[in-house]
Structures are given as structure tokens and as C-alpha cells.
Design an enzyme around this catalytic site. Structure first.
Site, PDB file in Angstrom:
ATOM      1  N   LYS A 147      30.687  -4.530 -12.858  1.00 22.36           N
ATOM      2  CA  LYS A 147      30.497  -3.326 -12.688  1.00 22.36           C
ATOM      3  C   LYS A 147      28.892  -2.836 -13.110  1.00 22.36           C
ATOM      4  O   LYS A 147      28.615  -2.010 -12.183  1.00 22.36           O
ATOM      5  CB  LYS A 147      31.650  -2.411 -13.391  1.00 22.36           C
ATOM      6  CG  LYS A 147      32.850  -2.429 -12.775  1.00 22.36           C
ATOM      7  CD  LYS A 147      34.066  -1.313 -13.290  1.00 22.36           C
ATOM      8  CE  LYS A 147      33.723  -1.245 -14.832  1.00 22.36           C
ATOM      9  NZ  LYS A 147      34.354  -2.568 -15.428  1.00 22.36           N
TER      10      LYS A 147
ATOM     11  N   THR B 142      26.512  -4.864 -13.232  1.00 22.55           N
ATOM     12  CA  THR B 142      25.563  -5.131 -12.151  1.00 22.55           C
ATOM     13  C   THR B 142      25.318  -4.663 -11.098  1.00 22.55           C
ATOM     14  O   THR B 142      24.615  -4.412 -10.235  1.00 22.55           O
ATOM     15  CB  THR B 142      26.079  -6.892 -12.076  1.00 22.55           C
ATOM     16  OG1 THR B 142      26.261  -7.262 -13.290  1.00 22.55           O
ATOM     17  CG2 THR B 142      24.738  -7.618 -11.290  1.00 22.55           C
TER      18      THR B 142
ATOM     19  N   ARG C 149      26.737   2.970 -20.669  1.00 21.54           N
ATOM     20  CA  ARG C 149      27.167   3.005 -21.803  1.00 21.54           C
ATOM     21  C   ARG C 149      26.137   2.249 -22.858  1.00 21.54           C
ATOM     22  O   ARG C 149      25.741   1.075 -22.313  1.00 21.54           O
ATOM     23  CB  ARG C 149      28.606   2.652 -22.136  1.00 21.54           C
ATOM     24  CG  ARG C 149      29.763   3.627 -21.629  1.00 21.54           C
ATOM     25  CD  ARG C 149      30.931   3.299 -21.985  1.00 21.54           C
ATOM     26  NE  ARG C 149      31.294   2.017 -21.216  1.00 21.54           N
ATOM     27  CZ  ARG C 149      32.482   1.279 -21.362  1.00 21.54           C
ATOM     28  NH1 ARG C 149      33.287   1.715 -22.452  1.00 21.54           N
ATOM     29  NH2 ARG C 149      32.694   0.282 -20.808  1.00 21.54           N
TER      30      ARG C 149
ATOM     31  N   LYS D  86      32.064 -11.241 -25.621  1.00 20.76           N
ATOM     32  CA  LYS D  86      31.485 -11.013 -24.481  1.00 20.76           C
ATOM     33  C   LYS D  86      30.096 -11.281 -24.184  1.00 20.76           C
ATOM     34  O   LYS D  86      29.917 -11.458 -22.863  1.00 20.76           O
ATOM     35  CB  LYS D  86      31.802  -9.472 -24.286  1.00 20.76           C
ATOM     36  CG  LYS D  86      31.449  -8.948 -22.649  1.00 20.76           C
ATOM     37  CD  LYS D  86      31.728  -7.261 -22.799  1.00 20.76           C
ATOM     38  CE  LYS D  86      31.259  -6.873 -21.457  1.00 20.76           C
ATOM     39  NZ  LYS D  86      31.561  -5.370 -21.398  1.00 20.76           N
TER      40      LYS D  86
ATOM     41  N   ALA E 229      36.872   2.095 -24.502  1.00 19.15           N
ATOM     42  CA  ALA E 229      37.535   2.331 -23.165  1.00 19.15           C
ATOM     43  C   ALA E 229      39.058   2.500 -23.445  1.00 19.15           C
ATOM     44  O   ALA E 229      39.690   2.830 -22.583  1.00 19.15           O
ATOM     45  CB  ALA E 229      36.912   1.530 -22.134  1.00 19.15           C
TER      46      ALA E 229
ATOM     47  N   PHE F 111      36.501  -0.419 -17.704  1.00 16.21           N
ATOM     48  CA  PHE F 111      37.728  -1.244 -17.203  1.00 16.21           C
ATOM     49  C   PHE F 111      37.766  -0.836 -15.715  1.00 16.21           C
ATOM     50  O   PHE F 111      37.091  -0.482 -15.132  1.00 16.21           O
ATOM     51  CB  PHE F 111      38.970  -0.877 -18.123  1.00 16.21           C
ATOM     52  CG  PHE F 111      38.707  -1.395 -19.523  1.00 16.21           C
ATOM     53  CD1 PHE F 111      37.736  -2.447 -19.679  1.00 16.21           C
ATOM     54  CD2 PHE F 111      39.084  -0.628 -20.480  1.00 16.21           C
ATOM     55  CE1 PHE F 111      37.678  -3.154 -21.324  1.00 16.21           C
ATOM     56  CE2 PHE F 111      39.189  -1.189 -22.010  1.00 16.21           C
ATOM     57  CZ  PHE F 111      38.227  -2.435 -22.445  1.00 16.21           C
TER      58      PHE F 111
ATOM     59  N   PHE G 187      29.812 -14.289  -5.103  1.00 17.37           N
ATOM     60  CA  PHE G 187      29.389 -15.203  -5.662  1.00 17.37           C
ATOM     61  C   PHE G 187      29.037 -16.505  -4.705  1.00 17.37           C
ATOM     62  O   PHE G 187      29.590 -16.521  -3.473  1.00 17.37           O
ATOM     63  CB  PHE G 187      30.510 -15.792  -6.737  1.00 17.37           C
ATOM     64  CG  PHE G 187      30.642 -14.872  -8.051  1.00 17.37           C
ATOM     65  CD1 PHE G 187      30.131 -15.382  -8.935  1.00 17.37           C
ATOM     66  CD2 PHE G 187      31.012 -13.596  -7.837  1.00 17.37           C
ATOM     67  CE1 PHE G 187      30.261 -14.574 -10.219  1.00 17.37           C
ATOM     68  CE2 PHE G 187      31.223 -12.717  -9.119  1.00 17.37           C
ATOM     69  CZ  PHE G 187      30.733 -13.229 -10.248  1.00 17.37           C
TER      70      PHE G 187
ATOM     71  N   TRP H 199      23.000  -9.620  -7.662  1.00 17.09           N
ATOM     72  CA  TRP H 199      22.749 -10.693  -8.718  1.00 17.09           C
ATOM     73  C   TRP H 199      21.745 -11.736  -8.273  1.00 17.09           C
ATOM     74  O   TRP H 199      21.038 -11.934  -9.072  1.00 17.09           O
ATOM     75  CB  TRP H 199      24.011 -11.263  -9.103  1.00 17.09           C
ATOM     76  CG  TRP H 199      24.098 -12.295 -10.091  1.00 17.09           C
ATOM     77  CD1 TRP H 199      24.054 -11.827 -11.415  1.00 17.09           C
ATOM     78  CD2 TRP H 199      23.978 -13.626 -10.180  1.00 17.09           C
ATOM     79  NE1 TRP H 199      24.245 -12.983 -12.121  1.00 17.09           N
ATOM     80  CE2 TRP H 199      23.747 -14.106 -11.506  1.00 17.09           C
ATOM     81  CE3 TRP H 199      23.781 -14.652  -9.187  1.00 17.09           C
ATOM     82  CZ2 TRP H 199      23.887 -15.216 -11.719  1.00 17.09           C
ATOM     83  CZ3 TRP H 199      23.759 -15.727  -9.259  1.00 17.09           C
ATOM     84  CH2 TRP H 199      23.725 -16.172 -10.711  1.00 17.09           C
TER      85      TRP H 199
END
Length: 977
Positions: free
Chosen positions: A428, A430, A452, A463, A682, A713, A801, A830
Site C-alpha cells: 500500500k 509503495t 503514517r 517488518k 491500526a 491493514f 511482480f 516498484w
């Protein structure tokens, strides 16, 4: 004596001060706002000057008549300035430009001249009178103060010639330099950009008076004698523009006599030495005296035996120059007002040179040199006094901008949400960055990303960073992920101060009598005993209408002094921004000094603090203080809520948070602006960045621009909370939802095998599998339907991807459109940056133009249980809810305490639409268990807990910190992501 006189002048008269810290304007002369009398005053002042120099005047001889229409020139300039100012004030009623003049010495006559001209034009003016022997540093100190005073729009220097050093002149802000003495203003004049700078009023007055006197300048020889610095440069430039041949000379030049005999026009820039005879000047020569001896007030004039064509003396040049300075002031005010309004960005975007294969995120971040943040701020329309710079690449933005742009229409508001998250990641952040890079750098549409701030816990835990990825990220990523500007540290400090206050208050109430407790809470200081402001507020809340501490009865003293907190009801925990599983349950109060008071408590991760949620939802400093004050930390023994205000700590928390409330400005890899502000957990909070960042960004982008913000999320959690909580708090209406999905995440929702961190992906995720994709699209379709409940159009962004096949991509896009998405677009940001999301940007822009029919999911006035059930059934797809006895008890208590009309913030696993993380796809016919219900009253929501919910993450066996290191030679961070 002069120092004493200066002090008297400083203290005698001051500008009315606004609330807040004392300001530095002194010796003011406030204009009446227009009206008559000005012309008569000018004549009186001219008469005083003539009386003062009567002998010198009389010696000028009969051949020096006053310039024609001399007074009319001044009146015309002032009248024009007045009319322009009136027009500006009609559109901006509160606008009142202020001119400050810094002078050394006490030239009261010049003060009166300036006063009367300003009064006639309707300006405010203030003189700062310094002693004649003031040093360079003392003058510069005054200049720097005025530079930073937002009430002042013009600054002029009335100082002796020997003090006009480059250091002093260039200390002035060019935009306030109404005398045109700084290098920047002079440079623009020389370059031919006079309309973009301030031109010396004295030089302009010379040209104007010659023109009005009927003197033709074209082809004339002009000699400027004794002028220095900015006046010399301005005169030479203006005369050359009029076609004159300009000669510059000093009084000691050997060829002065021959030059004087050649000149048609002579301009005196400084006093004539006694040894220079005026007989050197040829008859018929026009002479102008633009020298000002401010300290003595004396004029030098021609001798009686020289008959010149005309002498325009310092009175005339000086008076017109003062009027032209007023005109420059009005121009300065007009420019200032123009800068206050929103204008089209002049953004210089950074070029990308994508590599294949794509390097690591931190290598990409390091490969791009960010713009200086003050340059970025200027490009997007921020004023210099609206930012506070932290290093080279980040800054805080002051909330005053909202007031400046209050009449500016908002841009379009876009939310990026996602399908139910999987360990494979959806991207999200990205997509958010890629979208704004596409909009701004490639489609040339103003856009802002609002993200955020990441917690240090996940950064060092499992993460890693959260700045986006690949060629769509915020830079520098190390600064984004580590500390930033200290907002989370401020929240930690404020949170733990409140936690300490709670336990300390319980201890003191347990160990002191009512009288002793009261005497310590309201002590006598220097024989005076009085309540603080927050204590008076508590008295009012208790219904005690007294302000004298000595008049309370014993019963009132007890009510005031004792909060009677029930320790078993304390909901406020200490926080730490580190994943530390061993702080999930602790015992406090083990030391003997705590006199046997101990209790079981816990630590939460810092971003789970209610103060973080307050920061994210507030819309002003005043609102934040009020929200902090009404945070409920426990109940008393009678079941009534105990708040931060009751503990008396609200003001202290606000002080700790006063800088954290300002959004943080950063940039993307392509140099487009980003706000990074707030990061509420979240799970137990709403998981969105701040309302303030969104509001400021919406003003900055303008009506045709876009603000893209991200929800935590999946859409069932982050988006639902964004709409029902954040949009209620902000009053903002979203235009588009961008729903992020990936082929491989959809495969997991379609029944693909589980994924283990560090283990290579199984072939189902790396090879084409149409059936898994088709089955998994049920989750995407469900999230689209959730967005449609709120009436907002959906654009699906398929984050591609390299292992995704064309057939899989086409299938997802087709099924998304069938489910009701406005459009579905594959994205490649990306690997190539904003260029790879141009199609997404076009789809978002088109969807935004179709219009939104936004509506909330429920009415906040409904009972708490009904609101919970609505979310469970309409959003998650649950059959019903099941309340534990504890949850029902809490609901009853919050309803009784008057909190039943708050929105709901569900605390549930993000890994499934249900309460069971392993249930992928779209679970059906499940009962949603509500184990507990808690309240964030300051933030403004009730949060039910679905099952168990950890608010302190733990570190895995191999945390990310194994890979993070610092190169001690270069000070570069390694291994962050």
C-alpha cells in the site's frame, strides 16, 4: 546622554502587542487609516527645514525656482498608494502593512515626515531609534528581529553613511527591503527586472523630479558626485535606462573640475567639501542634492555667485523619496498578500534512472540526492516562517498555514487501502508513493502523499522499514524510519508522565489526610495561596463555585483533594517504542519507598498510546489540549470516570506535544512532497495518518490537486475506520478509494500454501496458476463491496511482480471491474517509479471527476451494541456478535458515563475478515466474539476487542537488528531494509 535619550524613546511609545511573548517594535506612529491634513503637514515640515537652513537657502540666488508641480508629485504618489492599499484591504479586511524604520540619532523632523506620509496613505509606521554611536552588530541585531516579525512588511534604514556596510545592508530580507539596498534587489535592477525588485526611492525621486521639471535626459551627460554603494548603482542604472551618459565621481577626483564643466546635470550624493568652489559648475547646469544629513539636519547649497538652471534640493528629493518609499511599502504588502494565496507549484522533480535488477531499497534511496527541504517547501507554496527545518531533508510545518489558506478550496482526497493482508505483502505504501510520483512528476498535477510515521518496534523487529519500496519510496529512508523529528518520543514522554501521575496520586491519597493532601495540592507561596487554572476547572466540574482556597468546607476539601481512583479500573499503561514481550505484564511498586502500594500493570508499544490517536485526529492545538484533558484513565470508587484534567496534568502534556502536532515534510524519490505524521496502532486505534497533515496538504495542492493518504491493514479495518472515525473528526469527504492487491496475495486467499519467512516461495506463487487467482479474487471483490457501502468509487491497483503473468494480471483486472470497481490498473512503480503508475494516476483522476456519494455506515447515536453489530455484519460478513460478560459490563458503564454516542474502532486481527487469522478469502456464517470493550475518550472512540489483542509486539528469533549497522567512517546506516 544619547544612550539615555534612546532609552526614553524606546520606552515612550510602543505598538499594541498581540497576545503571547513580547515583541520588539518600538517608537510607533500609527496611521489613522487615511484622511486629510497630510499636505498641510508636509508644507509645515518643509517650512521648518527651510527655517533651519534659511541662510543657505537665501544664498542659492534667484535662479533656482522650485520644481514645477513639486507638491503635486508627492500628493499623486501618496494618493495612488492610498487607493491601491484601499483596494487590497477591501479584499483582505484585516490586512494592515507596517513599515519599520531603524534610525541612529534623533531626527524628529524625518520622523514627522514619515508619520504624516504614512497617515495620509493609511499605513502603520514605527521608528526604532538607536544611539548615534550604535555598533554594526547592534544595528544588525535589530534588523534580524524585524526580518522575523510577520507583522512587518517593510524595513528601511536611516543611519549615518559610515554605517552603510555590506554586512548591515545584506542583513535585510530582500522582500522587506523597501529602499532597494540589498545585493539581491540591486542585482535585479541591473539585470532589468525592476518589476521584481525594490528600486531606491531616492534614485527614483531624482528621475521623477527631473522629468516633472521638464529636463530631457536622453543624450544628456549626468555627473553623480559623492554617491556611494546602492544609491550610486541605482542612479547610474536609472539614468542609463533614460539614455543618459552617466559619469561617477568622488569629490577628491583630480579631473572633477573638467567633469563638472562637461555635465548637463549634476547629482550631489554627499556634502560638498569647502575647498570645492561652485564656480566650477557651468551656468545652466541642473543640480540635484539628494544627500541626507540625518544626524544634523543641515543642508548644503550653492553659493550666490553661481547662477544655475535649477537646484532641486534635499527637501524636494527627500520628501518625494519618502513618498516613493511608501509606494514601495504598498507594493511589498501586495506581494506579501499574493504570497499568502495559493499559487501553482513550481516544482522541480528529480529524475530517476532505474536499474535492473532493482537494487535494495536503501541502495536506491542513497542513489538519489534529495532537494534541500527549504527548497521543496518554497516550491509547494510554503512561506519561510511556516517551516521549522530539521537537518537538510525534513521539516515541520506550522499550523498557521491553515489560517493563511482558509479560503483556498481543497483538492481531491484519495484513500489507499488494500485486500486482507498476507505475509507476502501488498505494498500500500509503495502504491501511495508511486501514485503521487505519477501525478506530480509525470502528469504535472499537484499531489501530496500523507503517510503514517513508522514505529521503531517493527523497524527493529520483523517488518523492517515502512517508507515504500523500490523506486517508489520516501527519502532519506533512514530518517523516515528512525526517530524522524521525535514525535513518537514526545508521545512516549507525555504518556509516561500521565502514568506516573496516576500511581503517584493513588500513593499520596493512601498515605495522607484530607487536610495534609489539600495543603500540598494548594500550597502557600510567599504568603499567597491560590488555585491553578486547571484546579479551578476541577472545582467547577465538582459544582464548587469558589476561588479562595481558604473558603472550602471540609467536605469540599475532601471532594477536591481525593480522586479515589479504583486501581482495578486503571486503563492507562506505560509505553515504550520497542518490541519487548517481557513488559506485557509487570508489577510496579516493589520498592519499600512505595509503602506497600503495588499493582499489576503492563507496557504497550508507544504507537498504541491514546495520545497517538489524539494526535492523529486533532485539528488544532486548542483541540488537542481539550482532547488530552478529557482522556479517561480510570474510574473512581463510585464508577465515575477520572480524566487527565482531574489529575491536573493536561497543560504539561500539551507542552510536551506542542511540536509533535506539526506535520513532518519529506519527499519522494522523484522530489514530490510527502507529509509523514502520526502513526496510531491500526489494531486498537484507527491506523491512519493525521487529520492535520491531510487538511494542510489539501490546501497546498489546490482545487485541481490530489492528496493521497493510506489506511492501515485491509479495507475492512483501515478503510472502515478511516471513513467512520477519521472522516467524522475531520469533516473531509473522500473522492476515490484505491484498493491495492497482488497476484500472489490473491493466490494465498484462493487456498495457496502457507508462507514462512526466510523460506523460498513455493511454485504456486512463482508460476502461473489461474485457478488460485480466480478463487482468491473473492477477497478483492468483498473489499470492493465494502468500499461501495460508503458510496466512494474504487480503483483497483494491481501491484505487479516480475513472476506475474499477463493472463493472471488480466484476470484480476477483469474480475475487479465485474465486482464494481471503476477501473483496475496494473502498476509498475516498484521497478520504474512514477512512470509505472501513470495509468493508475489517470484512472484515479477520472474516477475523482465522476464524483463521490459518500455516506457513513452508521449513526453514532445508535447504541454501542448495535454499532458493533453493524460493522461485524455489513463489513466483516459475520452472522452475529457475541459479547462476553465483561464486554457487556463495560458497554453499560460507558453508556452510563455518557460515552455511548462515540464511533466504534474495532480491535481485530488484520489477517482475516473474521477473528481467526488462518481464515483467508471470505469467511462466512461466523459469530464474532467481543471479549472486552475499552474507550479512548480523548481520541473520541470506543474500541471493542475481538478475541485477544496484544498491544506490545515481541521480537522474533532473528530480529531485523541483526542486519542493521552503522559505518563509522561514513556514518551511513546499513541493512535497514
Amino acid at each position: 546622554m544619547s544612550v539615555r535619550l534612546s532609552l526614553v524613546l524606546r520606552q515612550s511609545c510602543r505598538l499594541p502587542r498581540p497576545p503571547g511573548p513580547p515583541r520588539h517594535l518600538r517608537v510607533p506612529i500609527r496611521a489613522s487609516g487615511g484622511g486629510g491634513g497630510g499636505g498641510a503637514c508636509w508644507e509645515g515640515l518643509r517650512g521648518q527645514r527651510r527655517q533651519q537652513d534659511g541662510q543657505a537657502r537665501s544664498s542659492c540666488g534667484p535662479g533656482n525656482p522650485a520644481p514645477p508641480a513639486r507638491d503635486s508629485i508627492v500628493k499623486e504618489v501618496i494618493q495612488n498608494s492610498k487607493e491601491v492599499l484601499n483596494l487590497l484591504q477591501e479584499k483582505n479586511p484585516t490586512f494592515q502593512p507596517v513599515l519599520v524604520i531603524i534610525q541612529t540619532g534623533d531626527d524628529n523632523l524625518m520622523q514627522e515626515v514619515n508619520q504624516n506620509l504614512a497617515e495620509e496613505a493609511g499605513l502603520n509606521i514605527s521608528h526604532i531609534c538607536l544611539p548615534p554611536d550604535s555598533s554594526e552588530d547592534e544595528i544588525i541585531d535589530e534588523i534580524l528581529k524585524i526580518n522575523e516579525d510577520n507583522r512587518v512588511h517593510g524595513l528601511a534604514l536611516q543611519i549615518s553613511e559610515e554605517l552603510f556596510s555590506n554586512k548591515i545592508l545584506n542583513a535585510l530580507k530582500p522582500e522587506k527591503d523597501v529602499d532597494g539596498v540589498t545585493d539581491i534587489n540591486l542585482g535585479k535592477l541591473v539585470r532589468g527586472d525592476a518589476h521584481e525588485c525594490f528600486v531606491s526611492p531616492v534614485a527614483r525621486a531624482v528621475i521623477e523630479l527631473l522629468g516633472k521639471s521638464g529636463v530631457s535626459l536622453d543624450g544628456k551627460k549626468v555627473l553623480v558626485i559623492g554617491a556611494h554603494g546602492s544609491l550610486e548603482a541605482a542612479l547610474q542604472c536609472l539614468f542609463q535606462r533614460k539614455g543618459s551618459m552617466t559619469m561617477i565621481s568622488q569629490w577628491k577626483t583630480p579631473q572633477l573640475q573638467s567633469k563638472l564643466q562637461e555635465a548637463d546635470i549634476v547629482v550631489l550624493g554627499s556634502p560638498k567639501p569647502e575647498e570645492i568652489p561652485l564656480s566650477w559648475i557651468q551656468p545652466g547646469t541642473t543640480i540635484l542634492n539628494c544627500f541626507h544629513d540625518f544626524l544634523s539636519g543641515k543642508l548644503r547649497c550653492s553659493s550666490p555667485e553661481v547662477h544655475v538652471n535649477g537646484l532641486i534640493a534635499e527637501d524636494d528629493v527627500g520628501l518625494l523619496a519618502a513618498a516613493l518609499r511608501i509606494q514601495n511599502m504598498v507594493s511589498s504588502g501586495r506581494r506579501w498578500l499574493r504570497e499568502q494565496q495559493h499559487r501553482r507549484w513550481r516544482l522541480h522533480c528529480l529524475k530517476l534512472q532505474p536499474l535492473s535488477p532493482v537494487p535494495s531499497d536503501i541502495e536506491i534511496s542513497r542513489g538519489q540526492t534529495p532537494k534541500a527541504v527549504d527548497v521543496l517547501a518554497k516550491e509547494i507554496g510554503l512561506l519561510a516562517d511556516e517551516i521549522e527545518i530539521y537537518g537538510k531533508s525534513k521539516a515541520k510545518v506550522r499550523l498557521s498555514l491553515l489560517e493563511r489558506l482558509r479560503d483556498q478550496a481543497d483538492g481531491k482526497y484519495v484513500l489507499v487501502a488494500g485486500i486482507t493482508p498476507t505475509p507476502l505483502g501488498e505494498g500500500k505504501s509503495t502504491v501511495t508513493i508511486g501514485l503521487v510520483q505519477a501525478l506530480t512528476a509525470h502528469l504535472h498535477v499537484n499531489s501530496f502523499a500523507c503517510l503514517r510515521q513508522p514505529s521503531q518496534g517493527p523497524t527493529f523487529g520483523v517488518k523492517g522499514g515502512a517508507a515504500g519500496g523500490g523506486y517508489a519510496q520516501v527519502i532519506p529512508m533512514e530518517e523516515f524510519n528512525l526517530h524522524l523529528t521525535g514525535d513518537i518520543h514526545a508521545i512516549t514522554a507525555a504518556n509516561n508522565l500521565l502514568a506516573a501521575a496516576i500511581d503517584t496520586r493513588i500513593l499520596h491519597e493512601n498515605t495522607q489526610t484530607d487536610k495534609a493532601l489539600y495543603n500540598r495540592l494548594v500550597p502557600s507561596v510567599n504568603g499567597v495561596r491560590e488555585f491553578s487554572e486547571i484546579q479551578l476547572a476541577r472545582l467547577k466540574k465538582l459544582g464548587i463555585n469558589k476561588t479562595d482556597p481558604g473558603t472550602l468546607t471540609e467536605e469540599e476539601v475532601s471532594k477536591f483533594a481525593r480522586l479515589n481512583i479504583d486501581p482495578s479500573t486503571i486503563t492507562w499503561q506505560r509505553v515504550l517504542d520497542t518490541n519487548d514481550r517481557f513488559l506485557r505484564k509487570i508489577t510496579i511498586g516493589q520498592a519499600s519507598t512505595e509503602k506497600g502500594y503495588s499493582r499489576q500493570a503492563q507496557f504497550d508499544i508507544a504507537v498504541a498510546s491514546e495520545i497517538m490517536a489524539v494526535l492523529a485526529l486533532t485539528d488544532s492545538l486548542k483541540d488537542m489540549k481539550e482532547r488530552l484533558g478529557r482522556m479517561v484513565v480510570a474510574s473512581d470508587k463510585n464508577g465515575q470516570p477520572v480524566t487527565t484534567d482531574d489529575l491536573g496534568v493536561t497543560g504539561a502534556l500539551t507542552v510536551l506535544m506542542k511540536d509533535a502536532i506539526k506535520p513532518n515534510l519529506m519527499q519522494t524519490l522523484e522530489g514530490t512532497p510527502v507529509f509523514v505524521h502520526a502513526g496510531p496502532f491500526a489494531n486498537i486505534a484507527h491506523g491512519n495518518s493525521s487529520v492535520l497533515a491531510d487538511k494542510i496538504a489539501l490546501k497546498l495542492v489546490g482545487e485541481e490537486g490530489f492528496v493521497v493518504t493510506e489506511a492501515g491493514f485491509g479495507a475492512d479495518i483501515g478503510m472502515e475506520k478511516f471513513f467512520n472515525i477519521k472522516c467524522r473528526a475531520s469533516g473531509l469527504v473522500p473522492n476515490v478509494v484505491v484498493l491495492v492487491a497482488t497476484v500472489r496475495a490473491l493466490k494465498m486467499h484462493g487456498g495457496g500454501p502457507s508462507v514462512t519467512a526466510g523460506v523460498p516461495l513455493k511454485k504456486e506463487y512463482t508460476e502461473e496458476n489461474i485457478q488460485l487467482v480466480a478463487d482468491g479474487c473473492c477477497n478483492l471483490q468483498k473489499q470492493i463491496q465494502i468500499a461501495q457501502l460508503f458510496g466512494v468509487p474504487v480503483v483497483v491497483a494491481l501491484n505487479v511482480f516480475k513472476t506475474d503473468t499477463r493472463a493472471e494480471i488480466d484476470l484480476v483486472c477483469e474480475l475487479a471491474k465485474r465486482a464494481g470497481a471503476f477501473d483496475a490498473v496494473p502498476c509498475y512503480h516498484w521497478s520504474v517509479g512514477g512512470k509505472g503508475s501513470v495509468d493508475l494516476a489517470r484512472a484515479v483522476r477520472e474516477a475523482a471527476n465522476k464524483g463521490s456519494h459518500f455516506q457513513f455506515l452508521y449513526d453514532v447515536q445508535l447504541p454501542i451494541v448495535q454499532k458493533i453489530r453493524t460493522i461485524a455484519q455489513a463489513v466483516y460478513g459475520a452472522k452475529d456478535i457475541e459479547l462476553s460478560p465483561e464486554a457487556q459490563s463495560k458497554i453499560d458503564r460507558y453508556t452510563q458515563q455518557g460515552f455511548g454516542n462515540l464511533p466504534i474502532c474495532m480491535a481485530k486481527t488484520h489477517l482475516s475478515l473474521s477473528h481467526q487469522p488462518e481464515k483467508k478469502g471470505v469467511p462466512r456464517d461466523f459469530i464474532l466474539p467481543i471479549s472486552d470493550v475499552r474507550a479512548s475518550i480523548g481520541a473520541g472512540f470506543i474500541y471493542p476487542l475481538v478475541g485477544t489483542m496484544s498491544t506490545m509486539p515481541g521480537l522474533p528469533t532473528r530480529p531485523c537488528f541483526y542486519d542493521i549497522d552503522l559505518d563509522t567512517e561514513t556514518e551511513q546506516v546499513k541493512g535497514l531494509f
